[in-house]
Write an enzyme that holds these catalytic residues in place. Structure first.
Site, mmCIF file in Angstrom:
data_model
loop_
_atom_site.group_PDB
_atom_site.id
_atom_site.type_symbol
_atom_site.label_atom_id
_atom_site.label_comp_id
_atom_site.label_asym_id
_atom_site.label_seq_id
_atom_site.Cartn_x
_atom_site.Cartn_y
_atom_site.Cartn_z
ATOM 1 N N THR A 1 57.818 126.775 63.472
ATOM 2 C CA THR A 1 59.170 126.522 64.005
ATOM 3 C C THR A 1 59.729 125.280 63.326
ATOM 4 O OG1 THR A 1 58.520 127.530 66.075
ATOM 5 C CG2 THR A 1 60.470 126.102 66.128
ATOM 6 N N CYS B 1 38.671 97.287 49.883
ATOM 7 C CA CYS B 1 38.595 97.514 51.329
ATOM 8 C C CYS B 1 39.840 98.177 51.872
ATOM 9 C CB CYS B 1 38.374 96.210 52.062
ATOM 10 S SG CYS B 1 36.799 95.501 51.645
ATOM 11 N N SER C 1 59.588 113.051 50.331
ATOM 12 C CA SER C 1 59.165 112.766 51.694
ATOM 13 C C SER C 1 60.204 111.872 52.374
ATOM 14 C CB SER C 1 57.811 112.058 51.627
ATOM 15 O OG SER C 1 57.319 111.802 52.906
ATOM 16 N N ALA C 2 60.536 112.197 53.644
ATOM 17 C CA ALA C 2 61.612 111.472 54.330
ATOM 18 C C ALA C 2 61.248 110.028 54.670
ATOM 19 C CB ALA C 2 61.974 112.224 55.619
#
Ligand code: PLP
Length: 397
Positions: A247, A335, A202-203
């Site tokens: 695209t 939490c 992931s970038a």
């Protein structure tokens, strides 16, 4: 608190974009706005940039350019790998092996498949977060179609024995996927020596833009359609060689490629620099604060990851007090994860729920300085002292 001097120590959650990446991104929005599928010159300019970017991203893991498939995120890549292999190979078998400490981007598709009739083995881990490769091999059946084990854990930083797992998968002729979202760009990865078939990245974890990811899919003998053993999850145009329509985000991908280039250039020095800072933090916290212990492996861990449990207090309170002092960290307490249970990773390594609630994850990055680390180390102990005074959770209770 002086917001302009905010000390960000949560690089595992996401990274700020590098100014050099922003520059490439801004230029690309103007220069490569064309649709990379269009025949005219504007489209072809974008298509050329896409090929160049694919080459750069592939080079970081010693992959073939055409085996890189761009997606929208690490989560999408994980889903494509797991669901795609399951759907395509369900006639061959319905068994998948993964670990109990995977990110939810792997755990949740596996749980979905389990409800749909697949058999999933969630391997346990030891107290450092390592899977046992003997247990992995013993779990293999003639129905096993996929092994998915993360490269490095996002919470405790433990690096799994990927080479051994790759060798086992190859020997048994089983597809091997690794979620390398946290390891990609931080430590060396060679998909060939490791025998990895599928790898997610992931970038936004490496100073690139959010919303850009990739799945490496090893070509197993079919040039046109690399993923002969993967079924696409989206149906539309023929983008990404029929594997992932829509695209193509060429500006985002070219910025991802720039982030990869920078990661490649600095990896060796940055690894050493961050390891020194990491070990300094671990040493200082466990020395300065009573009843504070390290989570994860002492050495087989990502160079930028510190995860400690500080007993008798709540992680959220520490995170909020540190934020008030202008420092951003995270916790595996309940939490913050928006559920009532503490981190599944910390429970899987054997922590008592109350110790998981007292966890703090400090993750470093390119813009972390020694001065920032010292500031954090100065601010945390009095916060712990104050919270412990108020805490209903006391030693020996
Ligand atoms: N896998 C791991 C190990 C991660 O740490 C993350 C993000 O934290 C993901 C997958 C999901 O990546 P993304 O945010 O790009 O969807």
């Amino acid at each position: 608190m002086n917001k302009s001097k905010y000390i960000y120590l949560d690089y595992a959650a996401t990274t700020p974009m590098d100014p050099q990446v922003i520059e490439v991104y801004n230029k690309s929005i103007n220069n490569f706005y064309g649709n990379s599928s269009s025949l005219h010159s504007i489209g072809q300019k974008a298509a050329k940039k896409l090929v160049e970017s694919r080459e750069v991203v592939a080079s970081l893991i010693n992959a073939e350019r055409n085996d890189i498939f761009f997606t929208s995120s690490g989560t999408e890549s994980d889903n494509l790998a797991i669901m795609g292999v399951a759907l395509k190979n369900k006639k061959q078998g319905n068994h998948i092996i993964t670990s109990s400490i995977e990110h939810h981007a792997v755990l949740n598709p596996c749980e979905y498949l389990e409800k749909s009739g697949f058999d999933i083995t969630f391997l346990p881990v030891n107290r450092y977060g390592l899977i046992d490769t003997t247990e992995l091999e013993a779990a293999i059946t003639d129905k096993t179609i996929l092994i998915s084990i993360m490269f490095a854990n996002n919470e405790i930083g433990t690096i799994e024995p990927i080479k051994e797992i790759g060798a086992i998968a190859k020997e048994h002729n089983i597809i091997f996927h690794t979620d390398a979202v946290q390891a990609f760009g931080k430590i060396p990865i060679d998909v060939n020596t490791l025998n990895v078939d599928l790898l997610s990245a992931s970038a936004h974890k490496i100073y690139g833009p959010k919303g850009v990811g990739m799945l490496y899919i090893r070509n197993k003998g079919n040039r046109e359609r690399s993923g002969k053993y993967i079924q696409p999850l989206l149906y539309g145009g023929g983008h990404e060689r029929d594997m992932r329509p829509s695209t193509v985000n060429v500006p985002g991908i070219s910025a991802f490629a720039k982030a990869v280039e920078l990661a490649k250039e600095e990896m060796s020095d940055e690894r050493k620099r961050l390891t020194v800072l990491r070990d300094f933090i671990i040493h200082s916290l466990t020395e300065k604060i009573d009843d504070c212990f390290l989570n994860g492996h002492p050495t087989r861990r990502l160079p930028n990851n510190v995860n400690v449990s500080i007993q008798y207090i709540e992680g959220e309170s520490m995170v909020l007090d540190l934020d008030f002092e202008g420092i951003g960290v995270s916790t595996g307490s309940a939490c913050s994860s928006k559920s009532l249970d503490p981190s599944h990773v910390l429970l899987a390594i054997g922590l008592k729920p109350q110790d998981a609630h007292g966890s703090l994850r400090i993750t470093l990055g390119r813009f972390t300085s020694e001065k920032e680390v010292n500031y954090f180390l100065e601010k945390l102990p009095p916060i712990v002292q104050r919270l412990r005074k108020m805490s209903p959770l006391k030693k020996n209770t």
